[in-house]
Design a protein around this motif. Structure first.
Motif, PDB file in Angstrom:
ATOM      1  N   PRO A 155      50.770  28.692  37.226  1.00 41.86           N
ATOM      2  CA  PRO A 155      50.360  27.371  36.753  1.00 41.86           C
ATOM      3  C   PRO A 155      51.529  26.656  36.084  1.00 41.86           C
ATOM      4  CG  PRO A 155      49.628  29.066  35.211  1.00 41.86           C
ATOM      5  CD  PRO A 155      50.358  29.782  36.320  1.00 41.86           C
ATOM      6  N   THR A 206      52.145  22.280  44.883  1.00 45.92           N
ATOM      7  CA  THR A 206      51.785  20.902  44.562  1.00 45.92           C
ATOM      8  C   THR A 206      52.633  20.462  43.382  1.00 45.92           C
ATOM      9  OG1 THR A 206      49.513  21.336  45.252  1.00 45.92           O
ATOM     10  CG2 THR A 206      49.898  19.323  44.001  1.00 45.92           C
ATOM     11  N   ARG A 214      62.942  21.807  47.145  1.00 44.97           N
ATOM     12  CA  ARG A 214      63.620  23.036  46.696  1.00 44.97           C
ATOM     13  C   ARG A 214      62.809  24.268  47.140  1.00 44.97           C
ATOM     14  NH1 ARG A 214      64.499  22.153  40.705  1.00 44.97           N
ATOM     15  NH2 ARG A 214      65.650  20.336  41.373  1.00 44.97           N
ATOM     16  N   CYS A 263      48.345  12.037  42.091  1.00 48.69           N
ATOM     17  CA  CYS A 263      49.200  11.771  43.250  1.00 48.69           C
ATOM     18  C   CYS A 263      48.571  10.732  44.173  1.00 48.69           C
ATOM     19  CB  CYS A 263      49.518  13.066  43.995  1.00 48.69           C
ATOM     20  SG  CYS A 263      48.100  14.081  44.327  1.00 48.69           S
ATOM     21  N   PHE A 357      53.647   7.897  37.839  1.00 47.87           N
ATOM     22  CA  PHE A 357      52.732   8.964  37.431  1.00 47.87           C
ATOM     23  C   PHE A 357      52.185   8.718  36.025  1.00 47.87           C
ATOM     24  CE2 PHE A 357      51.441  13.533  38.034  1.00 47.87           C
ATOM     25  CZ  PHE A 357      51.014  13.384  39.331  1.00 47.87           C
TER      26      PHE A 357
END
Ligand code: NDP
Length: 454
Positions: A155, A206, A214, A263, A357
């Protein structure tokens, strides 16, 4: 192990801590997950289905507790956090049917029998962000477990609590403790080890597009399966022929949900020039009406941003000379509060092109359908979007022309667990959710059995 403090975004104060694991702990967890996966896949499909239903029931019995954790840890309004916990239950129930339904094909060939099997991949690594910790974890672990895999989740450092609790509830429901393990720790160490470990067959990531690329590069040498759900800069396209009152009244909810840390946020409103002024008149009271405040209150519609560094990032898009049309209200500090903000910038301003965001939306006028399509598609992203029109032919033309994985017409709906979800362009790779999600956690094996002629 090191200890990491957790901050309540509504107060800015530490309220707990979590133990971080290291790369060696990932290696240990992979070994135990491989053994648990072999046991899991050997159990009867009906037993696996029943275990997932029991897991769903355990989540259902702890919705209030899970929601309270998300209120403190992520600053989500309590009603939203309850919906998120209930969504995890629903996702588990939906995929609980899969162990007994995942079937291959029998293909007509000469000289024998040809059949396909959907074999589980083995151990799946899931790396989640801080914006929707519960739903995003469940979109990965529910179909992955249903397809016969074991799961390791890393997480986000800021918001690990509900993921840790969900894994405890899985054990409480009777699942093998090594089948769904949580590995809290820094992305650069724990996340990277998960992505590069030879025992991890697939990675579901996500988060930001920068980190996603990456992850993709790090997974390449092992030819790992990778699903990416990345950023977005979605358009909310408002045509003059739509129900303008409805479009304006709902626009704040299309972008300020979860304080814009979404998102799928429709963070670019595009309005046909002939109704632009009227739309702005209607939008102003709608934005002023968004209730921003204590996440523990049932009246609250929007909470704080997740952290001080993220607040600073969002604030950098609204300098003193920013073209602010109007703003809503937000509490003063402490806590990471940011008011709903409406900007009317130039088309090439960085607040129009970059993912913010946060609760910041830009509004731009467009002339006609062609101009709307060009503006909507003028982004590296392609996740979501809305089209407001009462002309069915226009709705269909626009739905095909806008480059995004998830569109809604006269609505801001984005994610339903029984429909596929994912991005075009740099918004991602692969799809989550929908009836076929378990297949993405399998490899197809073809077997030909020669039949001797008599
Ligand atoms: P990141 O993409 O960096 O983080 C997402 C997850 O990836 C976290 O669990 C993180 O761990 C982990 N991670 C970080 N580096 C690596 C690595 N090298 N290998 C494997 N895993 C890694 O997002 P941020 O939290 O930094 O947010 C930055 C921006 O990304 C936001 O402002 C937003 O624009 C966008 N974002 C988009 C999301 C979406 O849903 N599309 C979700 C979250 C952010 P750790 O917590 O330790 O950093």
């Amino acid at each position: 192990m090191t200890t990491h403090d957790l901050i309540n975004p509504a107060t800015g104060a530490a309220f707990g801590s979590v133990e971080h694991v290291d790369a060696a702990a990932v290696d240990d967890a992979v070994g135990r997950a491989q053994a648990a996966q072999r046991r899991w896949v050997r159990s009867a499909p009906a037993a696996r289905a029943s275990a997932l239903r029991d897991f769903a029931a355990a989540v259902d019995a702890h919705v209030d507790e899970l929601a309270a954790l998300e209120v403190s840890n992520a600053g989500h309004p309590v009603s939203a956090a309850e919906w998120e916990a209930g969504h995890v239950r629903d996702v588990l129930q939906f995929y609980a049917a899969s162990p007994e339904r995942l079937s291959g094909q029998q293909i007509p060939v000469a000289g024998g029998l040809d059949v396909t099997f959907h074999e589980p991949l083995g151990v799946v690594g899931i790396i989640t962000p801080w914006n929707f910790p519960m739903p995003i974890a469940a979109w990965g672990f529910a179909p992955a477990l249903a397809a016969g895999n074991a799961v390791l989740i890393k997480p986000a450092e800021w918001t690990p609590l509900t993921t840790i609790r969900l894994a405890e509830l899985a054990v409480h429901a009777g699942l093998d403790p090594d089948l769904l393990q949580v590995l809290p720790g820094p992305g650069a160490e724990v996340g990277e080890r998960l992505v590069t470990h030879p025992g991890v067959a697939k990675v579901v990531f996500t988060g930001s597009t920068v980190t996603g690329t990456r992850v993709l590069a790090a997974a390449a040498p092992g030819v790992k399966r990778v699903t990416l759900e990345l950023g977005g800069k979605s358009a909310n396209i408002v045509f003059a022929d739509c129900d303008l009152e409805q479009a304006a009244a709902t626009a704040p909810y299309g972008v300020f949900d979860n304080a814009g840390q979404d998102c799928c946020a429709r963070s670019r409103i595009l309005v046909q020039a002939s109704v632009y002024d009227r739309f702005m008149e209607l939008l102003e009271p709608a934005v002023a009406g968004v209730v921003v405040g204590d996440p523990a209150s049932r009246d609250t519609e929007m909470g704080p941003l997740v952290s001080r560094p993220h607040w600073e990032k969002v604030a950098s898009y609204v300098p003193d000379d920013a073209p602010v049309a109007f703003r809503g209200r937000a509490p003063d500090g402490p806590g990471f509060w940011f008011p709903p903000t409406v900007l009317t910038p130039a088309r090439d301003d960085r607040c129009v092109t970059e993912e913010i965001f946060g609760p910041v939306v830009t509004v731009l006028p467009f002339e006609d359908e062609a101009d709307a399509v060009a503006l909507a598609n003028d982004t590296v992203y392609g996740l979501s979007g809305s089209i407001w029109t009462d002309d069915l032919s226009r709705a269909l033309r626009m739905s095909r022309a806008v480059e995004a994985g998830n569109l809604s017409v006269n609505s801001h709906s984005s994610v339903r667990f029984n429909t596929p979800f994912g991005g075009f362009k740099q918004s991602g790779l692969g799809r989550e959710l929908g009836p076929d999600a378990p297949l993405a956690f399998t490899d197809t094996k073809n077997v030909f059995i020669a039949v001797k002629e008599k």
